[in-house]
Scaffold this motif. Structure first.
Motif, short mmCIF file in Angstrom:
data_model
loop_
_atom_site.label_atom_id
_atom_site.label_comp_id
_atom_site.label_asym_id
_atom_site.label_seq_id
_atom_site.Cartn_x
_atom_site.Cartn_y
_atom_site.Cartn_z
N PHE A 157 28.07 50.39 42.13
CA PHE A 157 29.09 50.38 41.10
C PHE A 157 29.48 48.94 40.76
CE2 PHE A 157 30.13 54.58 43.04
CZ PHE A 157 29.65 55.30 41.97
N PRO A 158 29.49 48.58 39.47
CA PRO A 158 30.00 47.27 39.09
C PRO A 158 31.51 47.25 39.19
CG PRO A 158 29.48 48.53 37.13
CD PRO A 158 29.04 49.36 38.31
N ALA A 159 32.04 46.05 39.28
CA ALA A 159 33.49 45.91 39.44
C ALA A 159 34.22 46.13 38.15
CB ALA A 159 33.83 44.54 40.01
N ALA A 160 33.56 45.92 37.02
CA ALA A 160 34.23 46.04 35.72
C ALA A 160 33.52 47.06 34.88
CB ALA A 160 34.24 44.69 35.00
N GLU A 213 37.30 55.85 41.27
CA GLU A 213 38.03 55.09 42.29
C GLU A 213 37.78 53.60 42.12
OE1 GLU A 213 38.02 54.61 47.17
OE2 GLU A 213 37.08 56.36 46.23
N ASN A 214 36.52 53.24 41.87
CA ASN A 214 36.17 51.84 41.67
C ASN A 214 36.85 51.25 40.45
OD1 ASN A 214 34.11 49.83 40.24
ND2 ASN A 214 33.82 49.64 42.46
N ARG A 215 36.85 52.02 39.35
CA ARG A 215 37.47 51.53 38.11
C ARG A 215 38.98 51.35 38.29
NH1 ARG A 215 32.89 50.55 36.35
NH2 ARG A 215 31.89 51.64 34.61
N LEU A 216 39.63 52.33 38.94
CA LEU A 216 41.08 52.26 39.10
C LEU A 216 41.48 51.12 40.03
CD1 LEU A 216 43.59 53.77 38.09
CD2 LEU A 216 43.52 55.14 40.18
N CYS A 217 40.69 50.89 41.07
CA CYS A 217 41.01 49.79 41.99
C CYS A 217 40.88 48.43 41.32
CB CYS A 217 40.09 49.86 43.22
SG CYS A 217 40.46 51.22 44.34
N ALA A 218 40.01 48.34 40.30
CA ALA A 218 39.82 47.07 39.61
C ALA A 218 40.95 46.76 38.62
CB ALA A 218 38.48 47.07 38.87
N MET A 219 41.81 47.75 38.35
CA MET A 219 42.90 47.56 37.39
C MET A 219 44.15 47.06 38.11
SD MET A 219 42.45 51.02 35.12
CE MET A 219 40.89 51.41 34.35
N SER A 220 44.99 46.39 37.37
CA SER A 220 46.26 45.94 37.93
C SER A 220 47.21 47.12 38.04
CB SER A 220 46.88 44.85 37.05
OG SER A 220 47.08 45.34 35.73
N LYS A 221 48.21 46.99 38.92
CA LYS A 221 49.16 48.07 39.14
C LYS A 221 49.97 48.33 37.88
CE LYS A 221 52.84 49.59 42.27
NZ LYS A 221 53.62 49.28 43.48
N GLN A 222 50.11 49.60 37.53
CA GLN A 222 50.85 49.98 36.32
C GLN A 222 52.35 49.90 36.57
OE1 GLN A 222 49.76 53.78 34.78
NE2 GLN A 222 47.79 53.11 34.04
N GLU A 223 53.02 49.21 35.69
CA GLU A 223 54.49 49.13 35.73
C GLU A 223 55.05 49.69 34.44
OE1 GLU A 223 56.01 48.40 38.35
OE2 GLU A 223 54.47 47.40 39.56
N ASN A 224 56.32 50.05 34.46
CA ASN A 224 56.97 50.64 33.30
C ASN A 224 57.59 49.54 32.45
OD1 ASN A 224 57.87 52.56 31.55
ND2 ASN A 224 59.66 53.13 32.77
N ALA A 225 56.84 49.02 31.44
CA ALA A 225 57.32 47.96 30.56
C ALA A 225 58.19 48.54 29.46
CB ALA A 225 56.14 47.20 29.96
N TYR A 270 41.06 58.24 34.60
CA TYR A 270 40.49 58.10 35.94
C TYR A 270 41.42 58.70 37.00
CZ TYR A 270 36.92 54.99 34.03
OH TYR A 270 35.87 54.48 33.32
N SER A 271 42.73 58.60 36.80
CA SER A 271 43.66 59.20 37.75
C SER A 271 43.55 60.73 37.73
CB SER A 271 45.09 58.76 37.46
OG SER A 271 45.56 59.30 36.23
N SER A 290 49.38 53.79 45.23
CA SER A 290 49.54 52.33 45.21
C SER A 290 49.29 51.72 43.84
CB SER A 290 48.59 51.70 46.24
OG SER A 290 47.24 51.92 45.87
N LYS A 291 48.46 52.39 43.02
CA LYS A 291 48.08 51.82 41.73
C LYS A 291 48.94 52.31 40.57
CE LYS A 291 44.74 48.95 42.52
NZ LYS A 291 44.84 47.54 42.07
#
Length: 846
Positions: A34-37, A473-485, A504-505, A533-534
């Motif tokens: 799996f690629p990271a991106a 799982e790989n795609r979601l781990c490569a993303m930054s944590k979602q915050e409520n903007a 992906y979730s 965590s994500k």
């Protein structure tokens, strides 16, 4: 169904049948790391990967049989071009030879053509190309001028040449030559015919075939005269002349089939009230190349046998296996029977399988690969245009893109015909759904992964299911944590439903159910911890926390399970049913010596729920079978209908309905209509929505709080009945997410609202407005009402019905406690089989 599967299916919508993009197919291959991106992030060229996907391998629509690559040959009897496989040649010759002696006849007819000069020579850098196109246009005009004696025109042809954008309907009085005898075709006045170019004709490269539009097997009637074909052939090749557009029936049938799962459908089971002539519509689409028809005269090797088997039921498969004298266990599922039949077909033990299938199903139809690919590319093109340029609210943009998987392309066609009407609202747009082109491509790729996951579960391909879970799982781990903007420059939080991370979730949530089913609890725990965590701001955190606590207990880690449950109870994003279930779990796990202090919510969670027990005479007592009882009238019925009869008779003369939450959602939609469709920024992106985008989020109530409270105040003050009647009369028949117009009558709705009372009704509707997503399901089965006097005073009761061995779910228990808080009369009715066969159909137990 696995938890999370239904949500993923709704998100996917109609499955895409085109091949996967090459980049995604490579990532999902077993030998690829799996690629990271995401490949979409590295795609700067703007392509969707469709062209590359075509090189990755054949589509699922073909089986690679001999008929696919066979050359075309001419029939020695009729001269028609046919595919050169043995099956096609022999079948066609059998048909031709049974027709008897060839007799060449002529048939007078009147053909309608639409002449349209669509090509204009625009200035470009390639002057040679422009000169060639100009010469082509000039040559066609000259040919048309020389042979204009064939046409009866109401306008001056020479005058029409000057206007390159003109479109003219021309009636051509001509004959059909080469008419052949056929016992089933007798042309009458107004008979439907069409025509098709035959450039491979050995005698005339300009030949144009005339076809009988009402024929199921595309019967050829003959040809247009050579002189007329010489004029029309170059016009048809350059798209200067075309048949009239599809009829209304043809358009309706195409959209209906296109938006169903399929791919194959029995023609005998297709019935829509808006399609007046199904036979003519099907043949019209066949001749236009928009659908494939599978009948006894078609070579089945051109199609995927597994797709054809999809139209069969389990009893029909058993019948075929019995005819093939193949032994089989009697308790297998559909998938097992399909594998048995396909394996026998592949090794040529059951070469007659297609004929046996068609004997049971009759003629079958499906959308052609050409039409499917074309429509997908059109949608993808317009979606990109929609979000790469300034937002355009033109009609075509709105019609080609819907913002949920539940709607389909039939919506705009049904609106055109007046069958469907969408609510009136204002589209006030300040943000685009996709901020960057890469966001759209990543979302598109995530949807394709979700579809592969869904199809792999259907095919029981667990290796590919695991690959989809690992990729997500790989795609979601490569993303930054979602915050409520919440800042104005950020898009609304409810736009997150169109993000790749949400897709992906959902895949991972379904993956948790898969791993739990297979008792792979370590894998399920790993995924749940990643999700928590994500994704910090999501109501699914409650479900993830609950499953994590349960799986940890399965692994023999009760202390960690209790700690997770206690943390979930105080998580602000853990609400409704999940919070209630975690509270009950904490009480069970926190007994001394683990915990000595009793939680403050213990008394609330442990409240008693009123129960009523009745007995009935059962039809069966098998474990796993649907509970059936003999009702008060002696007829068979389910436990809900038995309970309705009990409450109508011995239970106190109640009227009622078995609707679960359906009637409540209808009342919510009618009374809160003006709140739902009020003018709020970004919640309506097109004119084809049945609900605002934020309906199932916190933003729905927050952004409309003043308006919602004003409406609820009127309901509490006793105006609900008047508001209900007014909304029904004003909006009846309009498509709305909450309302089922056909299931409940206005009389029943009015009676329910009158008997509940304004105070309790306002509390319930506010509860739904604040958290619609969490509380839109799980309500009690029965809603009962009765009037106490002639002046209109009444009362209502809600009943959850449970059969033998049934237990209350956490969702049902939570709803009952909430309704008790609001002052509703709620109880659980338990139906048990009677001990004596000769007792009455039901009786109350003391």
């Amino acid at each position: 169904m696995l938890t999370g599967r239904e949500s993923l299916v709704r998100l996917i919508g109609r499955r895409r049948r085109s091949p996967l993009p090459a980049s995604l197919a490579a990532v999902l291959s077993p030998s690829s790391p799996f690629p990271a991106a995401s490949p979409a992030q590295a795609d700067d060229g703007g392509g969707s990967g469709e062209a590359a996907g075509a090189d990755a391998g054949p589509s699922s629509g073909g089986s690679g049989g001999v008929g696919v690559g066979a050359e075309w040959v001419s029939c020695p009897v009729c001269g028609e071009s046919i595919r050169g496989s043995d099956y096609c040649v022999n079948t066609h010759l059998d048909i031709c030879l049974t027709r008897g002696m060839k007799r060449k006849l002529t048939q007078s007819t009147l053909l309608n053509f639409r002449f349209s000069k669509k090509v204009s020579a625009e200035a470009t850098s390639n002057n040679l190309k422009n000169e060639t196109e100009t010469e082509t246009v000039k040559q066609i005009d000259e040919d048309l001028s020389r042979d204009q004696a064939f046409f009866s025109l109401d306008i001056d042809i020479e005058g029409s040449k000057a206007d390159l954008d003109s479109s003219t309907i021309i009636a051509v009085d001509t004959i059909i030559v080469g008419r052949r005898f056929h016992e089933n075709i007798e042309l009458r006045e107004d008979a439907a015919i069409t025509f098709r170019r035959d450039p491979h004709n050995a005698k005339d490269s300009d030949a144009i075939k005339v076809l009988y539009a009402a024929s199921e097997c595309e019967e050829m009637l003959g040809y247009l005269p050579r002189e007329l074909a010489k004029v029309l052939a170059p016009l048809m090749d350059k798209q200067y002349v075309e048949c009239e557009s599809l009829s209304d029936d043809g358009q309706r049938l195409f959209v209906r089939i296109y938006t169903r799962k399929g791919p194959w459908f029995r023609k005998s089971t297709i019935s829509y009230r808006e399609i007046l002539n199904l036979e003519h519509a099907a043949m019209e689409l066949k001749l236009a190349g928009y659908i494939d028809i599978l009948s006894c005269t078609v070579d089945p090797s051109e199609y995927d046998m597994k797709e054809i088997l999809d139209v069969l039921s389990v009893p029909e498969m058993k019948e075929i296996l019995k005819e093939l004298q193949k032994s089989y266990p009697g308790f297998l599922k559909w998938h097992s029977y399909a594998i048995t039949l396909i394996s026998r077909y592949i090794v040529r033990l059951s070469s007659s399988l297609p004929k046996r299938i068609l004997k049971l199903t009759g003629t079958c139809i499906r959308i052609s690969k050409m039409a499917d690919e074309l429509l997908w590319r059109i949608q993808y093109y317009f979606i990109q245009q929609l979000y790469l340029h300034q937002y355009d609210q033109s009609t075509i943009m709105q019609r080609l893109f819907f913002l949920n998987g539940d709607q389909d392309l039939s919506s705009f066609l049904l609106v055109e015909f007046g069958v469907v009407k969408f609510p009136d609202y204002a589209c006030s747009i300040s943000h685009h759904l996709f901020q960057e082109r890469s966001d759209l491509l990543e979302y598109e790729e995530a949807i394709r992964v979700a579809q592969v996951m869904d199809e792999s579960l259907d095919n029981n391909n667990m290796d590919l299911v695991t690959r989809c879970i690992d990729l997500s799982e790989n795609r979601l781990c490569a993303m930054s944590k979602q915050e409520n903007a919440t800042s104005p420059e950020h898009p609304p939080s409810f736009f997150s439903r169109f993000s790749s991370s949400l897709v992906y979730s959902k895949i991972l949530t379904l993956g948790v159910s898969v791993y739990e089913r297979d008792r792979r609890y370590e894998d399920a725990i790993r995924i749940l911890k990643i999700l928590l965590s994500k994704i910090a701001c999501d109501r699914r955190r409650g479900y993830w926390t609950l499953r994590l606590s349960v799986d940890l207990e399965h692994m023999g880690r009760p202390n960690e399970s209790l700690t997770i449950a206690e943390g979930g109870v105080i998580d602000p994003w853990v609400r409704a049913v999940s919070k209630f279930a975690l509270q009950r779990r904490v009480l069970r796990l926190s007994k001394p010596p683990r915990r000595w202090k009793i939680p403050s919510y213990a008394d609330y969670v442990k409240r008693n729920i009123k129960e009523v027990n009745i007995e009935g005479r059962p039809l069966n007592c098998e474990t796993g079978a649907k509970n059936l009882f003999y009702g008060y009238d002696g007829e068979l019925c389910g436990v809900e209908q038995l309970a309705l009869q009990y409450y109508a008779d011995e239970g106190g003369g109640w009227q009622g309905t078995h609707s679960e939450g359906g009637i409540w959602m209808t009342i919510f939609g009618l009374l809160m209509w003006d709140v739902m469709f009020s003018d709020i920024q970004d919640v309506f992106q097109s004119k084809f929505q049945m609900a605002p985008l934020d309906l199932e989020t916190d933003d729905f109530y927050k952004s409309r709080k003043d308006l919602a409270e004003s409406q609820l105040k009127k309901i509490q003050d006793g105006m609900a009945e008047e508001m209900l009647i007014s909304s029904w009369e004003l909006h009846h028949g309009t498509s709305c997410h909450s309302i089922n117009w056909d299931r409940h009558s206005l009389t029943d709705l009015w009676a329910v609202v009158a008997c509940i009372g304004g105070h309790r009704l306002a509390l319930l509707l506010r509860h739904l407005a604040v958290d619609y997503r969490s509380w839109s399901s799980g309500m009690p089965d029965l809603l009962l009402w009765r009037f106490l006097d002639e002046r209109g005073g009444g009362e209502a009761k809600l009943v959850e019905v449970k059969g033998p061995r049934d237990q209350l779910s956490e969702q049902q228990r939570a709803w009952i406690l909430v309704l008790m808080d609001f002052g509703f009369d709620v109880e659980v009715c338990k139906v048990k089989p009677s001990c004596q066969a000769e007792i009455a159909p039901f009786q109350s137990c003391t």
